[in-house]
Design an enzyme around this catalytic site. Structure first.
Site, PDB file in Angstrom:
ATOM      1  N   LYS A   1      30.454  58.831  36.374  1.00  0.00           N
ATOM      2  CA  LYS A   1      30.620  58.948  34.942  1.00  0.00           C
ATOM      3  C   LYS A   1      29.571  60.300  34.371  1.00  0.00           C
ATOM      4  O   LYS A   1      28.873  59.766  33.505  1.00  0.00           O
ATOM      5  CB  LYS A   1      30.420  57.632  33.994  1.00  0.00           C
ATOM      6  CG  LYS A   1      30.691  57.757  32.843  1.00  0.00           C
ATOM      7  CD  LYS A   1      32.233  57.743  32.531  1.00  0.00           C
ATOM      8  CE  LYS A   1      32.216  57.712  30.707  1.00  0.00           C
ATOM      9  NZ  LYS A   1      33.721  58.287  30.507  1.00  0.00           N
TER      10      LYS A   1
ATOM     11  N   ASP B   1      33.155  47.377  41.532  1.00  0.00           N
ATOM     12  CA  ASP B   1      33.479  45.949  40.957  1.00  0.00           C
ATOM     13  C   ASP B   1      34.914  45.919  40.271  1.00  0.00           C
ATOM     14  O   ASP B   1      35.756  45.332  40.702  1.00  0.00           O
ATOM     15  CB  ASP B   1      32.517  45.376  40.222  1.00  0.00           C
ATOM     16  CG  ASP B   1      32.387  43.870  39.991  1.00  0.00           C
ATOM     17  OD1 ASP B   1      33.540  43.122  40.483  1.00  0.00           O
ATOM     18  OD2 ASP B   1      31.518  43.395  39.356  1.00  0.00           O
TER      19      ASP B   1
ATOM     20  N   ASP C   1      39.153  45.397  41.918  1.00  0.00           N
ATOM     21  CA  ASP C   1      39.938  44.535  41.316  1.00  0.00           C
ATOM     22  C   ASP C   1      41.298  45.126  40.761  1.00  0.00           C
ATOM     23  O   ASP C   1      42.435  44.546  40.991  1.00  0.00           O
ATOM     24  CB  ASP C   1      39.235  43.439  40.387  1.00  0.00           C
ATOM     25  CG  ASP C   1      38.421  42.199  40.828  1.00  0.00           C
ATOM     26  OD1 ASP C   1      38.413  42.319  42.214  1.00  0.00           O
ATOM     27  OD2 ASP C   1      38.173  41.172  40.370  1.00  0.00           O
TER      28      ASP C   1
ATOM     29  N   TYR D   1      23.261  46.028  38.207  1.00  0.00           N
ATOM     30  CA  TYR D   1      23.069  44.418  38.571  1.00  0.00           C
ATOM     31  C   TYR D   1      21.945  44.116  38.936  1.00  0.00           C
ATOM     32  O   TYR D   1      21.459  42.838  39.068  1.00  0.00           O
ATOM     33  CB  TYR D   1      24.264  44.179  39.599  1.00  0.00           C
ATOM     34  CG  TYR D   1      25.514  44.340  39.128  1.00  0.00           C
ATOM     35  CD1 TYR D   1      26.340  44.406  37.869  1.00  0.00           C
ATOM     36  CD2 TYR D   1      26.786  44.376  40.229  1.00  0.00           C
ATOM     37  CE1 TYR D   1      27.300  44.675  37.715  1.00  0.00           C
ATOM     38  CE2 TYR D   1      28.036  44.564  39.938  1.00  0.00           C
ATOM     39  CZ  TYR D   1      28.288  44.636  38.448  1.00  0.00           C
ATOM     40  OH  TYR D   1      29.817  44.736  38.216  1.00  0.00           O
TER      41      TYR D   1
ATOM     42  N   ASP E   1      36.845  56.484  34.201  1.00  0.00           N
ATOM     43  CA  ASP E   1      37.767  56.244  33.377  1.00  0.00           C
ATOM     44  C   ASP E   1      39.255  56.946  33.691  1.00  0.00           C
ATOM     45  O   ASP E   1      40.204  56.190  33.526  1.00  0.00           O
ATOM     46  CB  ASP E   1      37.526  56.683  31.850  1.00  0.00           C
ATOM     47  CG  ASP E   1      36.786  57.701  31.783  1.00  0.00           C
ATOM     48  OD1 ASP E   1      36.300  58.613  32.696  1.00  0.00           O
ATOM     49  OD2 ASP E   1      36.630  58.633  30.690  1.00  0.00           O
TER      50      ASP E   1
END
Ligand code: NAD
Length: 356
Positions: A192, A248, A252, A142, A224
Site C-alpha cells: 500500500k 492474512d 483467506d 502484529y 486493495d
C-alpha cells in the site's frame, strides 16, 4: 537408506484424525522411495494443556527444532476457551512460529477441476487456478511497538504500529523469488505504497532484490486492487508475496476460490526446520465422527516432501493420487456433490494411499 526425522504434532479435534491419514500415505511413499521417515510425536495445544498445563511444552519445541520437518494437525476447541489468553491452545501456533523462526507462510491455492462447483465463484473465473501466496509471518503491525489501548485527554486511544526492517523484507523476498523461479517466473509484490511509508520500503526492497533474479518478472500491486483482482481474474497470478497483515486477509480471501477448507495445505518456512499444516482448524463440530476431510493434511505432507526433502517426484505422486480419487467420484461430506460416493477420513486416506 536415507533417513528423515519428522516431529508429528497432531493437536486437538480433527487434528489427530487427519494426521493419521497423512502418516498412512507417508508410509506408502517411504516404501516406494526407499527412504525412512522417523516420526516422533508430541502434544501441543489443548492436549498439552490437559497434560502439562501449557500449550507448548519446551521439550516439544526442542523436538520440533531438532527435526528435519514438522507436521502439525490443528489446535483449539471449546474445552479450552475459558483459559487465560496466554494458556490457550492457539498460543502453541505463535510459539512454534517464533521458536522455529518461521517467517514465510506458503499457501497454495489450487482449484481441482473435479471440485469446480464447490467454489462460490463461476467456473470460468477459477478454472485451472494454481497460485501461491507467500505471507511474511514474523513482522508487521502484529508485532510492532508501541501497541495497546491507553487513555489520553479522557478518551481511549488504540495504537498498533506497522514496522518492517529491510533485512526482514529482503529475506521474505528471496524466498518468494526462489519459489517463483521454480514455477512460472512471475512474482507480484503487494503493498500500500501510496499511503504507507513502511510498505514504500517494502516496494523498494522488492525491486532491489529483483535485480538478483533477472529471470523472474516482478510486478507491484496495491492491496486493495489485489483483493479485487483475486475475485475478478485470479488466473493472472502465479506467486504473490506480501506482508503479514495483508497476507492474512488475502490468503483467506483466496482460499474461497477453492471453496473448501478441507482441501487447503500450507507450509511455514524459516532458516531451518519448516512446519506443514492444513489451513483449517480443529473443527470441534465434527471431531470424533470420522468424517473430516484429510486431504489438506495429506497435501501439506506432500509440500513437506517437496520443500524440505527435495522429493518433488513423490510430492507430485501424492497430489496426483488426490486428483485421481476425486476424479473417481469419492468425496468427504464437506465437499459432497450429487452422485458422489461419500467416504470418511479413514477411507479417503486408504484411497489416496492406494493410488500413490
Ligand atoms: P475450523 O477450520 O476448525 O472449522 C470451520 C468449519 O469448517 C467447521 O464447520 C468445520 O467442521 C469445517 N471444517 C474444517 N476443516 C474441515 C475438514 N478437514 N473436513 C471437513 N470439515 C472441515 O475453524 P473454527 O471452527 O473457526 O475453529 C475451531 C477451532 O480451531 C478454534 O478453537 C480455533 O481457534 C482453532 N483453529 C486452529 C487453527 C490451527 O490449528 N492452525 C486454525 C484455525 C482455527
Amino acid at each position: 537408506m536415507k533417513k528423515y526425522n519428522i516431529a508429528v504434532l497432531p493437536g486437538d479435534g480433527i487434528g489427530p484424525e487427519v494426521m493419521n491419514e497423512a502418516k498412512k500415505v507417508l508410509g506408502i511413499v517411504a516404501k516406494h522411495a526407499g527412504v525412512q521417515f522417523e516420526m516422533e510425536e508430541g502434544l501441543v495445544g489443548g492436549a498439552a494443556c490437559d497434560r502439562y498445563g501449557i500449550p507448548l511444552p519446551a521439550a516439544v519445541l526442542e523436538m520440533a527444532a531438532a527435526a528435519d520437518a514438522v507436521l502439525l494437525g490443528a489446535v483449539g476447541g471449546p474445552k479450552w476457551e475459558s483459559l487465560d489468553y496466554s494458556l490457550r491452545p492457539e498460543r502453541a501456533l505463535l510459539g512454534l512460529r517464533s521458536g522455529l523462526g518461521l517467517y514465510a507462510n506458503l499457501r497454495p491455492v489450487v482449484v481441482f477441476e473435479e471440485l469446480i462447483d464447490a467454489s462460490p465463484l463461476k467456473p470460468e473465473v477459477i478454472r485451472g487456478i494454481d497460485l501461491l501466496i507467500v505471507r511474511e509471518l514474523l513482522g508487521d503491525i502484529y508485532f510492532g511497538q508501541p501497541r495497546g489501548v491507553r487513555v489520553e485527554n479522557g478518551q481511549r486511544i488504540g495504537i498498533n504500529t506497522m514496522v518492517y526492517a529491510e533485512a526482514d523484507i529482503r529475506r521474505i523476498m528471496k524466498s518468494a523469488f526462489e519459489l517463483a523461479r521454480g514455477r512460472q517466473k512471475k512474482l507480484l509484490s503487494v503493498d500500500k505504497a501510496n499511503v504507507l511509508e513502511a510498505t514504500e520500503l517494502w516496494r523498494d526492497v522488492a525491486t532491489e532484490t529483483g535485480r538478483d533474479y533477472p529471470d523472474v518478472e516482478l510486478q507491484h500491486m496495491y492491496v486493495d486492487n489485489c483483493a479485487m483482482q483475486l475475485i475478478r481474474n485470479p488466473g493472472q497470478f502465479d506467486v504473490i508475496v506480501t506482508s503479514n497483515m495483508f497476507g492474512d486477509i488475502l490468503s483467506d480471501e483466496a482460499s474461497m476460490l477453492t471453496g473448501s477448507l478441507g482441501m487447503q495445505p500450507s507450509a511455514s518456512q524459516g532458516e531451518k526446520t519448516a512446519l506443514y499444516e492444513p489451513s483449517h482448524g480443529s473443527a470441534p463440530d465434527i471431531a470424533g465422527k470420522g468424517i473430516a476431510n484429510p486431504l489438506a493434511a495429506i497435501l501439506s505432507m506432500a509440500m513437506m516432501l517437496r520443500h524440505s526433502f527435495g522429493m518433488s517426484e513423490e510430492a507430485n505422486a501424492v497430489e496426483n493420487a488426490v486428483r485421481l480419487v476425486l476424479k473417481e467420484g469419492f468425496r468427504t461430506v464437506d465437499i459432497r456433490q450429487e452422485g458422489a460416493a461419500i467416504v470418511g477420513a479413514r477411507a479417503m486416506g486408504d484411497l489416496v494411499a492406494e493410488k500413490v
